[in-house]
Motif scaffolding. Structure first.
Motif, PDB file in Angstrom:
ATOM      1  N   ASN A   1      25.059  43.837  40.427  1.00 43.43           N
ATOM      2  CA  ASN A   1      24.028  45.298  40.611  1.00 43.43           C
ATOM      3  C   ASN A   1      25.254  46.380  39.229  1.00 43.43           C
ATOM      4  N   VAL A   2      24.931  46.673  38.297  1.00 39.47           N
ATOM      5  CA  VAL A   2      25.422  47.426  37.733  1.00 39.47           C
ATOM      6  C   VAL A   2      24.956  48.331  37.254  1.00 39.47           C
ATOM      7  N   ALA A   3      26.127  49.821  36.180  1.00 39.77           N
ATOM      8  CA  ALA A   3      26.249  50.913  36.332  1.00 39.77           C
ATOM      9  C   ALA A   3      26.510  51.514  35.149  1.00 39.77           C
ATOM     10  N   SER A   4      26.256  52.348  34.236  1.00 36.23           N
ATOM     11  CA  SER A   4      26.462  52.322  33.360  1.00 36.23           C
ATOM     12  C   SER A   4      27.719  53.801  33.237  1.00 36.23           C
ATOM     13  N   GLN A   5      27.799  54.438  33.869  1.00 40.25           N
ATOM     14  CA  GLN A   5      28.356  55.837  34.283  1.00 40.25           C
ATOM     15  C   GLN A   5      29.810  55.214  35.405  1.00 40.25           C
ATOM     16  N   CYS A   6      30.065  54.436  35.508  1.00 36.13           N
ATOM     17  CA  CYS A   6      31.080  54.072  37.449  1.00 36.13           C
ATOM     18  C   CYS A   6      32.223  54.395  35.906  1.00 36.13           C
TER      19      CYS A   6
ATOM     20  N   LEU B   1      34.131  51.022  36.986  1.00 35.28           N
ATOM     21  CA  LEU B   1      34.554  49.873  36.693  1.00 35.28           C
ATOM     22  C   LEU B   1      33.297  49.292  35.742  1.00 35.28           C
ATOM     23  N   THR B   2      32.711  50.564  34.547  1.00 34.41           N
ATOM     24  CA  THR B   2      31.817  49.722  33.448  1.00 34.41           C
ATOM     25  C   THR B   2      32.540  49.170  32.294  1.00 34.41           C
ATOM     26  N   ASN B   3      33.478  49.504  32.143  1.00 37.47           N
ATOM     27  CA  ASN B   3      33.542  49.346  30.646  1.00 37.47           C
ATOM     28  C   ASN B   3      34.549  48.118  30.997  1.00 37.47           C
ATOM     29  N   SER B   4      35.692  47.625  32.221  1.00 37.74           N
ATOM     30  CA  SER B   4      36.422  46.255  31.721  1.00 37.74           C
ATOM     31  C   SER B   4      34.912  45.053  32.437  1.00 37.74           C
ATOM     32  N   ASN B   5      34.266  45.628  33.212  1.00 43.92           N
ATOM     33  CA  ASN B   5      33.192  44.696  33.890  1.00 43.92           C
ATOM     34  C   ASN B   5      31.976  44.253  32.968  1.00 43.92           C
ATOM     35  N   TYR B   6      31.628  44.753  32.618  1.00 43.30           N
ATOM     36  CA  TYR B   6      30.441  44.548  30.944  1.00 43.30           C
ATOM     37  C   TYR B   6      31.327  43.729  29.770  1.00 43.30           C
ATOM     38  N   THR B   7      32.988  44.726  29.809  1.00 47.73           N
ATOM     39  CA  THR B   7      33.406  43.504  28.566  1.00 47.73           C
ATOM     40  C   THR B   7      33.926  42.361  29.185  1.00 47.73           C
ATOM     41  N   GLU B   8      34.086  41.740  30.400  1.00 47.12           N
ATOM     42  CA  GLU B   8      34.563  40.538  30.707  1.00 47.12           C
ATOM     43  C   GLU B   8      33.138  40.445  30.953  1.00 47.12           C
ATOM     44  N   LEU B   9      32.169  40.533  31.576  1.00 43.73           N
ATOM     45  CA  LEU B   9      31.063  39.936  31.098  1.00 43.73           C
ATOM     46  C   LEU B   9      30.707  38.859  30.297  1.00 43.73           C
ATOM     47  N   THR B  10      30.487  39.905  28.792  1.00 42.38           N
ATOM     48  CA  THR B  10      30.235  39.130  28.027  1.00 42.38           C
ATOM     49  C   THR B  10      31.478  38.144  27.395  1.00 42.38           C
ATOM     50  N   LYS B  11      32.001  38.940  27.766  1.00 39.91           N
ATOM     51  CA  LYS B  11      32.946  37.479  27.605  1.00 39.91           C
ATOM     52  C   LYS B  11      33.395  36.255  28.213  1.00 39.91           C
ATOM     53  N   LEU B  12      32.920  35.778  29.347  1.00 42.22           N
ATOM     54  CA  LEU B  12      32.489  35.234  30.471  1.00 42.22           C
ATOM     55  C   LEU B  12      31.169  34.405  29.687  1.00 42.22           C
ATOM     56  N   TYR B  13      30.261  34.873  29.245  1.00 40.15           N
ATOM     57  CA  TYR B  13      29.113  34.498  29.099  1.00 40.15           C
ATOM     58  C   TYR B  13      28.936  34.122  27.847  1.00 40.15           C
TER      59      TYR B  13
ATOM     60  N   ARG C   1      30.751  35.531  46.854  1.00 37.99           N
ATOM     61  CA  ARG C   1      30.998  36.236  47.022  1.00 37.99           C
ATOM     62  C   ARG C   1      31.861  37.547  46.393  1.00 37.99           C
ATOM     63  N   TYR C   2      32.106  38.423  45.641  1.00 36.81           N
ATOM     64  CA  TYR C   2      33.174  39.205  45.538  1.00 36.81           C
ATOM     65  C   TYR C   2      33.327  40.449  45.204  1.00 36.81           C
ATOM     66  N   ALA C   3      34.109  41.437  46.277  1.00 37.66           N
ATOM     67  CA  ALA C   3      34.233  42.957  45.640  1.00 37.66           C
ATOM     68  C   ALA C   3      34.135  43.337  44.488  1.00 37.66           C
ATOM     69  N   PRO C   4      33.447  45.261  43.668  1.00 37.07           N
ATOM     70  CA  PRO C   4      33.614  45.641  43.169  1.00 37.07           C
ATOM     71  C   PRO C   4      34.555  45.360  41.988  1.00 37.07           C
TER      72      PRO C   4
END
Length: 239
Positions: free
Chosen positions: A108-113, A115-127, A218-221
Motif C-alpha cells: 500500500n503506497v503513498a506519495s507524501q509519506c 517513507l515514500t522516497n526510499s520505498n519507491y526507489t528500492e521497489l523500482t530497483k527490485l523490479y 508480511r513486513y512492517a512499513p
C-alpha cells in the motif's frame, strides 16, 4: 447423527417440533429409528423407509451433505490471492489469476509519506532486477494514513512513473482498514496478521506472495524492500 435426522423429520413434517427432544433422546442412529420405542405411524415409517432406501444409508447421507457443505464453503471462500479481482487506475477489472506462477510483492503506497522516497526507489530497483525472473509488484494507493495520498489515480501514477520510473502496476486507490477495506486486503490481513493486530499500521506495509497465490510473509512499513530481497529470491527459485 440422530440430531440431524430428527431435524430432517421435523422439516418434512414427519414429526411435530414438540416431539423433537424426545426423538433425539430415543434414537442414536438412522438404522435404529424404526426399531426404537418412539411411536411412528405406518405412513411415517413408509416415508422414512423410502428416505433410507433413497440415501442408501445415514452415513452416506451425512458424509454427502458434509462434503457438499465443504465444497460450497471452499468454492465461496477465497483460497489464494489469485481468487480476487481488483480495479486498475482506470477503473478496469483486473483478475489477479493472471499472476499465477509469479512471485508478488503487494504494497500500500503513498506519495507524501516520509517513507515514500526510499520505498519507491528500492521497489523500482527490485523490479528492474527480478521482473524477468517472475517478480511482480502490485501497488495499491491508500489515503488512510495521515492523508498522505490525496491525489487522483492519474496524479498518483504520474508521480510514481515520472519520479521513480515505476513500471509495475499501480492500481485504483483503496482503503485497507475498516468497513470499506478492499476484500483483497481483508484476505491478506487474515492470512498474515501483524505484530500488534491484523490492521495495516501505515503506508508501505508489504505482503510477499508465492507463485500459487499464498501469502508467505508480511513486513512492517519500516522494513525496506531491499532487505527482503533474499526472501523473494528463495520464492523465485522454487519450481
Amino acid at each position: 447423527m440422530s440430531h440431524f435426522l430428527s431435524r430432517f423429520l421435523v422439516n418434512k413434517n414427519l414429526i411435530r417440533p414438540s416431539s423433537f427432544s424426545s426423538f433425539v433422546k430415543q434414537t442414536r442412529f438412522c438404522s435404529s429409528i424404526l426399531a426404537s420405542n418412539y411411536s411412528l405411524s405406518e405412513p411415517i415409517k413408509t416415508q422414512f423407509l423410502c428416505f433410507l432406501n433413497h440415501t442408501k444409508s445415514s452415513k452416506s447421507l451425512f458424509l454427502g451433505l458434509r462434503a457438499d457443505h465443504t465444497m460450497t464453503s471452499q468454492s465461496t471462500e477465497p483460497q489464494s490471492v489469485h481468487d480476487f479481482t481488483v480495479k486498475d487506475a482506470k477503473g478496469n477489472d483486473v483478475d489477479l489469476s493472471i499472476y499465477k506462477g509469479k512471485v508478488l510483492l503487494i504494497v500500500n503506497v503513498a506519495s507524501q509519506c516520509g517513507l515514500t522516497n526510499s520505498n519507491y526507489t528500492e521497489l523500482t530497483k527490485l523490479y528492474e532486477k527480478y521482473k524477468d525472473q517472475g517478480l511482480e509488484i502490485l501497488a495499491f494507493p491508500c489515503n488512510q494514513f495521515g492523508s498522505q495520498e490525496p491525489g487522483t489515480n492519474e496524479q498518483i501514477q504520474e508521480f510514481a512513473c515520472t519520479r521513480f520510473k515505476a513500471e509495475y502496476p499501480i492500481f485504483d486507490k483503496i482503503e485497507v482498514n475498516g468497513p470499506n477495506a478492499a476484500p483483497l486486503y481483508n484476505y491478506l490481513k487474515s492470512a498474515k496478521g501483524g505484530l500488534f493486530g491484523d490492521n495495516i499500521k501505515w503506508n508501505f506495509s508489504k505482503f510477499l506472495v508465492d507463485k500459487e497465490g499464498r501469502v508467505v510473509d508480511r513486513y512492517a512499513p519500516t522494513t525496506s524492500p531491499v532487505s527482503i530481497e533474499k526472501d523473494m529470491k528463495n520464492l523465485l527459485e522454487k519450481a
